[in-house]
Scaffold this motif. Structure first.
Motif, PDB file in Angstrom:
ATOM      1  N   SER A  14       0.836  -1.204   0.000  1.00 22.03           N
ATOM      2  CA  SER A  14       0.000   0.000   0.000  1.00 22.03           C
ATOM      3  C   SER A  14       0.869   1.252   0.000  1.00 22.03           C
ATOM      4  CB  SER A  14      -0.940  -0.001   1.208  1.00 22.03           C
ATOM      5  OG  SER A  14      -0.225  -0.104   2.420  1.00 22.03           O
ATOM      6  N   GLY A  15       2.022   1.187   0.678  1.00 24.84           N
ATOM      7  CA  GLY A  15       2.918   2.340   0.705  1.00 24.84           C
ATOM      8  C   GLY A  15       3.478   2.669  -0.666  1.00 24.84           C
ATOM      9  N   ASN A  16       3.922   1.654  -1.383  1.00 27.07           N
ATOM     10  CA  ASN A  16       4.499   1.897  -2.711  1.00 27.07           C
ATOM     11  C   ASN A  16       3.472   2.471  -3.679  1.00 27.07           C
ATOM     12  OD1 ASN A  16       7.007   1.018  -1.905  1.00 27.07           O
ATOM     13  ND2 ASN A  16       6.765  -1.060  -2.716  1.00 27.07           N
ATOM     14  N   VAL A  17       2.251   1.918  -3.644  1.00 27.86           N
ATOM     15  CA  VAL A  17       1.200   2.430  -4.529  1.00 27.86           C
ATOM     16  C   VAL A  17       0.832   3.863  -4.142  1.00 27.86           C
ATOM     17  CG1 VAL A  17      -1.180   2.136  -5.298  1.00 27.86           C
ATOM     18  CG2 VAL A  17       0.292   0.135  -5.028  1.00 27.86           C
ATOM     19  N   ALA A  18       0.730   4.120  -2.834  1.00 31.89           N
ATOM     20  CA  ALA A  18       0.389   5.466  -2.365  1.00 31.89           C
ATOM     21  C   ALA A  18       1.422   6.487  -2.829  1.00 31.89           C
ATOM     22  CB  ALA A  18       0.281   5.476  -0.846  1.00 31.89           C
ATOM     23  N   ARG A  19       2.689   6.098  -2.848  1.00 28.11           N
ATOM     24  CA  ARG A  19       3.730   7.019  -3.309  1.00 28.11           C
ATOM     25  C   ARG A  19       3.625   7.273  -4.811  1.00 28.11           C
ATOM     26  NH1 ARG A  19       6.200   3.636   0.481  1.00 28.11           N
ATOM     27  NH2 ARG A  19       6.610   4.781   2.426  1.00 28.11           N
ATOM     28  N   LYS A  20       3.327   6.231  -5.561  1.00 35.46           N
ATOM     29  CA  LYS A  20       3.187   6.406  -7.007  1.00 35.46           C
ATOM     30  C   LYS A  20       2.000   7.312  -7.344  1.00 35.46           C
ATOM     31  CE  LYS A  20       5.403   2.086  -8.414  1.00 35.46           C
ATOM     32  NZ  LYS A  20       5.250   0.775  -9.110  1.00 35.46           N
ATOM     33  N   LEU A  21       0.979   7.268  -6.498  1.00 43.06           N
ATOM     34  CA  LEU A  21      -0.207   8.098  -6.718  1.00 43.06           C
ATOM     35  C   LEU A  21      -0.099   9.458  -6.037  1.00 43.06           C
ATOM     36  CD1 LEU A  21      -2.964   5.344  -6.280  1.00 43.06           C
ATOM     37  CD2 LEU A  21      -2.200   6.395  -8.420  1.00 43.06           C
ATOM     38  N   LYS A  22       1.082   9.715  -5.425  1.00 43.47           N
ATOM     39  CA  LYS A  22       1.361  10.991  -4.768  1.00 43.47           C
ATOM     40  C   LYS A  22       0.432  11.254  -3.574  1.00 43.47           C
ATOM     41  CE  LYS A  22       3.366  13.213  -8.910  1.00 43.47           C
ATOM     42  NZ  LYS A  22       4.352  12.164  -8.925  1.00 43.47           N
ATOM     43  N   LEU A  23       0.006  10.175  -2.942  1.00 41.09           N
ATOM     44  CA  LEU A  23      -0.742  10.284  -1.696  1.00 41.09           C
ATOM     45  C   LEU A  23       0.202  10.301  -0.498  1.00 41.09           C
ATOM     46  CD1 LEU A  23      -3.479   7.610  -2.466  1.00 41.09           C
ATOM     47  CD2 LEU A  23      -3.863  10.083  -2.319  1.00 41.09           C
ATOM     48  N   LEU A  24       1.445   9.942  -0.749  1.00 43.58           N
ATOM     49  CA  LEU A  24       2.423   9.777   0.315  1.00 43.58           C
ATOM     50  C   LEU A  24       3.803  10.136  -0.215  1.00 43.58           C
ATOM     51  CD1 LEU A  24       3.174   8.711   3.169  1.00 43.58           C
ATOM     52  CD2 LEU A  24       3.224   6.403   2.194  1.00 43.58           C
ATOM     53  N   LYS A  25       4.529  10.954   0.534  1.00 45.09           N
ATOM     54  CA  LYS A  25       5.889  11.345   0.144  1.00 45.09           C
ATOM     55  C   LYS A  25       6.946  10.648   0.995  1.00 45.09           C
ATOM     56  CE  LYS A  25       4.647  15.958  -1.559  1.00 45.09           C
ATOM     57  NZ  LYS A  25       4.855  17.428  -1.376  1.00 45.09           N
ATOM     58  N   ARG A  26       6.658  10.485   2.269  1.00 43.04           N
ATOM     59  CA  ARG A  26       7.637   9.915   3.186  1.00 43.04           C
ATOM     60  C   ARG A  26       8.032   8.511   2.728  1.00 43.04           C
ATOM     61  NH1 ARG A  26       9.783  10.965   8.100  1.00 43.04           N
ATOM     62  NH2 ARG A  26      10.244   9.207   9.486  1.00 43.04           N
ATOM     63  N   LYS A  27       9.327   8.221   2.779  1.00 38.65           N
ATOM     64  CA  LYS A  27       9.838   6.956   2.251  1.00 38.65           C
ATOM     65  C   LYS A  27       9.657   5.795   3.210  1.00 38.65           C
ATOM     66  CE  LYS A  27      13.211   9.117  -0.819  1.00 38.65           C
ATOM     67  NZ  LYS A  27      14.652   9.256  -1.183  1.00 38.65           N
ATOM     68  N   ALA A  28       9.779   6.027   4.494  1.00 34.26           N
ATOM     69  CA  ALA A  28       9.651   4.947   5.474  1.00 34.26           C
ATOM     70  C   ALA A  28       8.184   4.657   5.755  1.00 34.26           C
ATOM     71  CB  ALA A  28      10.357   5.328   6.772  1.00 34.26           C
ATOM     72  N   ASN A  29       7.863   3.388   5.970  1.00 29.09           N
ATOM     73  CA  ASN A  29       6.488   3.013   6.327  1.00 29.09           C
ATOM     74  C   ASN A  29       6.363   3.011   7.855  1.00 29.09           C
ATOM     75  OD1 ASN A  29       5.575   2.606   3.666  1.00 29.09           O
ATOM     76  ND2 ASN A  29       6.518   0.581   3.620  1.00 29.09           N
ATOM     77  N   ASP A  30       6.281   4.216   8.423  1.00 29.92           N
ATOM     78  CA  ASP A  30       6.229   4.355   9.870  1.00 29.92           C
ATOM     79  C   ASP A  30       5.010   5.182  10.279  1.00 29.92           C
ATOM     80  OD1 ASP A  30       6.956   6.905   9.069  1.00 29.92           O
ATOM     81  OD2 ASP A  30       8.981   6.814   9.917  1.00 29.92           O
ATOM     82  N   ALA A  31       4.936   5.543  11.553  1.00 33.57           N
ATOM     83  CA  ALA A  31       3.769   6.267  12.061  1.00 33.57           C
ATOM     84  C   ALA A  31       3.619   7.636  11.398  1.00 33.57           C
ATOM     85  CB  ALA A  31       3.871   6.424  13.573  1.00 33.57           C
ATOM     86  N   LYS A  32       4.736   8.288  11.080  1.00 34.76           N
ATOM     87  CA  LYS A  32       4.661   9.596  10.415  1.00 34.76           C
ATOM     88  C   LYS A  32       4.097   9.446   9.004  1.00 34.76           C
ATOM     89  CE  LYS A  32       8.454  11.593  13.093  1.00 34.76           C
ATOM     90  NZ  LYS A  32       9.846  12.110  13.056  1.00 34.76           N
TER      91      LYS A  32
END
Length: 254
Positions: free
Chosen positions: A203-221
């Motif tokens: 989910s993190g990788n897809v979210a980054r590709k869709l620009k829903l997420l910038k942070r690289k680590a899959n953490d609480a932030k």
């Protein structure tokens, strides 16, 4: 992709994967074996706890665990004797072993006897827009009995910067209502708008590709950032997009 286009795309994918067929290959099938609220809660919690690694292995070991509990998880938790716990010896899923399992059973019994139930703890500590502090408080209560130090790692803590993927998935199962029979929605004291998306590598990788997420680590932030993005798309049911992100990542290799 414009925001309106992104929302339409993710709404479509969420509907596509939030379907009965999803159950067949997902750990959520284990609590679907039961109809009693407490059986669903306990089987779901134990299954979510070991839901990492190979999916076939997760399902195999979760089914084995239910069989070891006589396919009556609530009755086993509340009425087990020492010899019943001894019969759990030999259970292992990756780093979760019989030592951990025995404590989990004792702790769940303590919760139902002295704290009402699992839902009551989350209801008490939930914030209007987040259950992450409630996960922290749940962990404190879960480990209020004497316990092996090794077992603490099997319940994540968002206040220690964990994305708490498995317990957020469990909360989605218990809280979120859908029309497809995947999520149960049996915790009516908590609103789906308070949920956070189970964040993992897919989910993190897809979210980054869709620009829903910038942070690289899959953490609480990162989870807080993703929550903010998904709430912009649907404030009342943001974690329906877990189906879209997971489906795109796992099934479509997006």
């Amino acid at each position: 992709m414009k925001k309106s286009e992104l929302k339409s795309f993710l709404d479509f994918k969420a509907k596509q994967y939030n379907a009965p067929e999803f159950i067949d290959s997902d750990p959520v099938q284990i609590p679907h074996l039961f109809s009693q609220k407490e059986d669903i809660e306990i089987s779901g919690f134990l299954t979510a706890t070991i839901a990492w690694g190979n999916r076939k292995s997760i399902l195999k070991n979760s089914n084995r665990l239910m069989e070891m509990m006589g396919n009556s998880p609530y009755d086993f938790v509340m009425n087990h004797k020492k010899e019943d716990l001894d019969n759990l010896e030999g259970f292992v899923h990756r780093t979760f072993n019989d030592t951990d399992l025995k404590y989990f059973i004792r702790s769940l019994q303590n919760i139902y006897r002295n704290h009402g139930d699992i839902e009551s703890i989350f209801k008490e500590y939930a914030l209007p827009d987040s259950l992450q502090p409630a996960i922290h408080e749940f962990k404190k209560i879960f480990f209020e009995l004497p316990h092996p130090s090794r077992t603490r790692k099997h319940v994540s803590d968002p206040l220690k910067n964990s994305a708490a993927k498995r317990i957020n998935m469990y909360l989605r199962w218990m809280v979120r209502k859908d029309n497809s029979g995947v999520d149960f929605g049996i915790w009516e004291s908590i609103d789906p708008s308070q949920l956070s998306c189970p964040l993992d590598v897919h989910s993190g990788n897809v979210a980054r590709k869709l620009k829903l997420l910038k942070r690289k680590a899959n953490d609480a932030k990162a989870l807080a950032e993703l929550d903010h993005s998904l709430r912009k798309l649907d404030r009342t049911d943001p974690v329906k997009y877990d189906f879209a992100l997971f489906g795109l990542g796992v099934f479509e290799k997006y």
